[in-house]
Write a protein that holds these residues in place. Structure first.
Motif, PDB file in Angstrom:
ATOM      1  N   TYR A  48       2.626   2.628  -4.579  1.00  0.00           N
ATOM      2  CA  TYR A  48       1.312   2.764  -3.959  1.00  0.00           C
ATOM      3  C   TYR A  48       1.032   1.673  -2.924  1.00  0.00           C
ATOM      4  CZ  TYR A  48       0.102   6.251  -7.507  1.00  0.00           C
ATOM      5  OH  TYR A  48       0.052   7.385  -8.288  1.00  0.00           O
ATOM      6  N   ASP A  95      -1.886   3.499  -0.116  1.00  0.00           N
ATOM      7  CA  ASP A  95      -1.276   4.742   0.350  1.00  0.00           C
ATOM      8  C   ASP A  95      -1.007   5.643  -0.851  1.00  0.00           C
ATOM      9  OD1 ASP A  95      -0.032   6.742   1.675  1.00  0.00           O
ATOM     10  OD2 ASP A  95       1.817   5.623   2.106  1.00  0.00           O
ATOM     11  N   THR A  96      -1.875   6.632  -1.109  1.00  0.00           N
ATOM     12  CA  THR A  96      -1.744   7.519  -2.262  1.00  0.00           C
ATOM     13  C   THR A  96      -1.205   8.889  -1.892  1.00  0.00           C
ATOM     14  OG1 THR A  96      -4.042   8.222  -1.978  1.00  0.00           O
ATOM     15  CG2 THR A  96      -3.627   6.361  -3.466  1.00  0.00           C
ATOM     16  N   ALA A  97      -0.805   9.055  -0.668  1.00  0.00           N
ATOM     17  CA  ALA A  97      -0.350  10.380  -0.225  1.00  0.00           C
ATOM     18  C   ALA A  97       0.871  10.817  -1.030  1.00  0.00           C
ATOM     19  CB  ALA A  97      -0.012  10.339   1.268  1.00  0.00           C
ATOM     20  N   GLY A  98       0.751  11.968  -1.675  1.00  0.00           N
ATOM     21  CA  GLY A  98       1.853  12.526  -2.447  1.00  0.00           C
ATOM     22  C   GLY A  98       1.976  11.986  -3.852  1.00  0.00           C
ATOM     23  N   TYR A  99       1.075  11.092  -4.214  1.00  0.00           N
ATOM     24  CA  TYR A  99       1.157  10.500  -5.552  1.00  0.00           C
ATOM     25  C   TYR A  99      -0.032  10.952  -6.415  1.00  0.00           C
ATOM     26  CZ  TYR A  99       4.714   7.398  -3.632  1.00  0.00           C
ATOM     27  OH  TYR A  99       5.847   6.893  -3.044  1.00  0.00           O
ATOM     28  N   ASP A 147      -7.061  13.101   0.374  1.00  0.00           N
ATOM     29  CA  ASP A 147      -6.259  14.282   0.670  1.00  0.00           C
ATOM     30  C   ASP A 147      -4.797  14.039   0.315  1.00  0.00           C
ATOM     31  OD1 ASP A 147      -8.527  15.472   1.647  1.00  0.00           O
ATOM     32  OD2 ASP A 147      -8.185  14.759   3.702  1.00  0.00           O
ATOM     33  N   SER A 148      -4.092  15.096   0.071  1.00  0.00           N
ATOM     34  CA  SER A 148      -2.647  15.059  -0.204  1.00  0.00           C
ATOM     35  C   SER A 148      -2.320  14.230  -1.451  1.00  0.00           C
ATOM     36  CB  SER A 148      -1.879  14.487   1.011  1.00  0.00           C
ATOM     37  OG  SER A 148      -2.120  15.269   2.170  1.00  0.00           O
ATOM     38  N   THR A 149      -3.179  14.294  -2.477  1.00  0.00           N
ATOM     39  CA  THR A 149      -2.896  13.623  -3.751  1.00  0.00           C
ATOM     40  C   THR A 149      -2.884  14.651  -4.868  1.00  0.00           C
ATOM     41  OG1 THR A 149      -5.237  13.169  -4.124  1.00  0.00           O
ATOM     42  CG2 THR A 149      -3.942  11.445  -3.018  1.00  0.00           C
ATOM     43  N   SER A 150      -2.192  14.327  -5.917  1.00  0.00           N
ATOM     44  CA  SER A 150      -2.138  15.186  -7.107  1.00  0.00           C
ATOM     45  C   SER A 150      -3.202  14.713  -8.089  1.00  0.00           C
ATOM     46  CB  SER A 150      -0.742  15.120  -7.735  1.00  0.00           C
ATOM     47  OG  SER A 150      -0.704  15.886  -8.924  1.00  0.00           O
ATOM     48  N   ASN A 151      -4.276  15.475  -8.224  1.00  0.00           N
ATOM     49  CA  ASN A 151      -5.400  15.076  -9.082  1.00  0.00           C
ATOM     50  C   ASN A 151      -5.010  15.213 -10.555  1.00  0.00           C
ATOM     51  OD1 ASN A 151      -7.883  14.756 -10.421  1.00  0.00           O
ATOM     52  ND2 ASN A 151      -8.993  15.541  -8.618  1.00  0.00           N
TER      53      ASN A 151
END
Length: 405
Positions: A48, A95-99, A147-151
């Motif tokens: 992250y 940076d949480t994109a994709g995580y 956006d682009s995160t796995s909730n």
């Protein structure tokens, strides 16, 4: 007691019978803490791109309380859950994109483990509040999801509910087993008590059948001796009358005692128990049996238990003189001390020891009974032979003893 001992007593599964089960929560907490801390630090910092200082602080706060959860699971859950929420907010700057967000995988593992511990300890109401707090926090964080995160909020809500329910089920099952074991213990005690009462009743019936019959025969024979036998002198007739009176009194007392054994509602309990005032008549009966007894008593008000104990001690001591030292001069002294009653029975040696004693063996139950009576009222007893061949019984009974009769 060491400082660690109270922690062990309050720990999860501390009441388990097996040692390895008692140690299991500590081992699991230590293993998870040791495994999750470096993983959490690495994921937050490397994946992250969270600041190393912030990542290290969050890793410590989110994992170390797992050890505290063994003894205080609810407090540990509050600390870790608050740290997870703060960590989710901190990840908004990274940076949480994709995580996964708001709860990374390693945080989900820690939360599920804590929910299981809370379920094992807390009440249903507390578990509902814990789950409701999880739902509110999860739903609230969802509105802030980048956006682009796995909730993962829904995953945490579902898994926490499963863990709470599982923990509660295990706790209630353990409580049910414990109550069942306690009930079985109580039932076993009741069965033992009932068996004891039945045995007492059986002994009472046997005693009545065996002893009462012979005592009645002695009374009848002594009462009718003057009519059946001719030429009896007045002294002999008086002796037979005395034997009949003593046997009749003994039979009545025995029946009262057997009534107590046979039933708690026996009429015999309504009859007053003997006390200090009856020691004189006891000595007279012993004198008629051939043992000269000199009695010195004092008038003092004592609880019925103390008076009965003093009477029984003198009774047993005089009976021992009749059995083991017939004809021995005996002195009975009952005096009052400082809130105490002093009972002294001293006999000398038998003037003419018989070729065979009345009882060549003794059970030793007489002295045991004396000591038990003295112990029940909080007194003391001394017994022992004298240099001249006699015997001494000295009892000290407190006049403040409680009346249990």
């Amino acid at each position: 007691m060491s400082l660690v001992e109270p922690w062990r007593q309050d720990a999860l599964l501390a009441g388990a019978s097996r040692r390895w089960v008692r140690w299991l929560p500590w081992v699991v907490a230590f293993v998870y803490c040791a495994a999750l801390m470096p993983v959490t630090l690495g994921v937050l910092n490397a994946d992250y791109n969270l600041n190393a200082g912030i990542a290290g602080t969050l890793a410590v706060i989110q994992t170390v309380p797992l050890l505290y959860a063994v003894i205080r699971p609810l407090q540990a859950w509050c600390i870790v859950f608050a740290a997870d929420v703060v960590g989710a907010l901190a990840l908004l700057t990274a940076d949480t994109a994709g995580y996964a967000w708001p709860f990374p995988a390693m945080e989900i593992v820690g939360l599920v483990l804590l929910c299981l511990a809370v379920g094992l300890r807390e009440s249903r109401r507390t578990l509902v509040l814990v789950w409701a707090t999880t739902i509110v926090a999860g739903v609230g964080l969802t509105f802030l999801a980048p956006d682009s995160t796995s909730n993962t909020a829904a995953t945490v809500i579902v898994l926490s509910a499963v863990a709470l329910i599982l923990g509660a089920a295990l706790r209630e099952r353990y409580d049910a087993q414990r109550r069942l074991a306690e009930q079985e213990t109580i039932s076993e005690a009741e069965r033992s008590r009932r068996t004891l009462l039945e045995e007492r009743a059986r002994i009472a019936r046997e005693l009545h059948d065996v002893v009462a019959h012979h005592m009645s025969m002695i009374t009848v024979q002594a009462d009718t001796a003057t009519y059946r036998l001719e030429g009896l002198s007045p002294e002999v007739q008086e002796e037979f009358t005395s034997i009949a009176t003593t046997a009749r009194a003994s039979l009545g007392e025995m029946r009262r005692l057997l009534g107590v054994l046979r039933s708690e509602d026996a009429d015999g309990e309504l009859t007053p128990q003997p006390g200090l005032a009856d020691i004189g008549r006891l000595a007279e009966a012993t004198t008629r049996a051939g043992v000269p007894v000199d009695v010195t008593t004092c008038e003092i008000e004592v609880p019925e238990t103390v008076g009965l104990s003093a009477y029984r001690i003198v009774q047993e001591a005089l009976a021992n003189v009749v059995r083991h030292a017939p004809g021995a001069p005996t002195r009975v002294t009952v005096s009052a001390g400082d809130e105490k009653v002093l009972v002294l029975v001293v006999n000398g040696p038998s003037p003419e020891p018989p070729e065979s004693p009345l009882e060549d063996t003794g059970t030793g139950q007489g002295l045991v009974g004396m000591r038990e009576r003295v112990r029940l009222v909080g007194g003391s007893l001394e017994t022992g032979p004298l240099p001249d061949g006699g015997f001494r019984v000295a009892a000290e009974l407190p006049t403040t003893a409680k009346d249990f009769t």
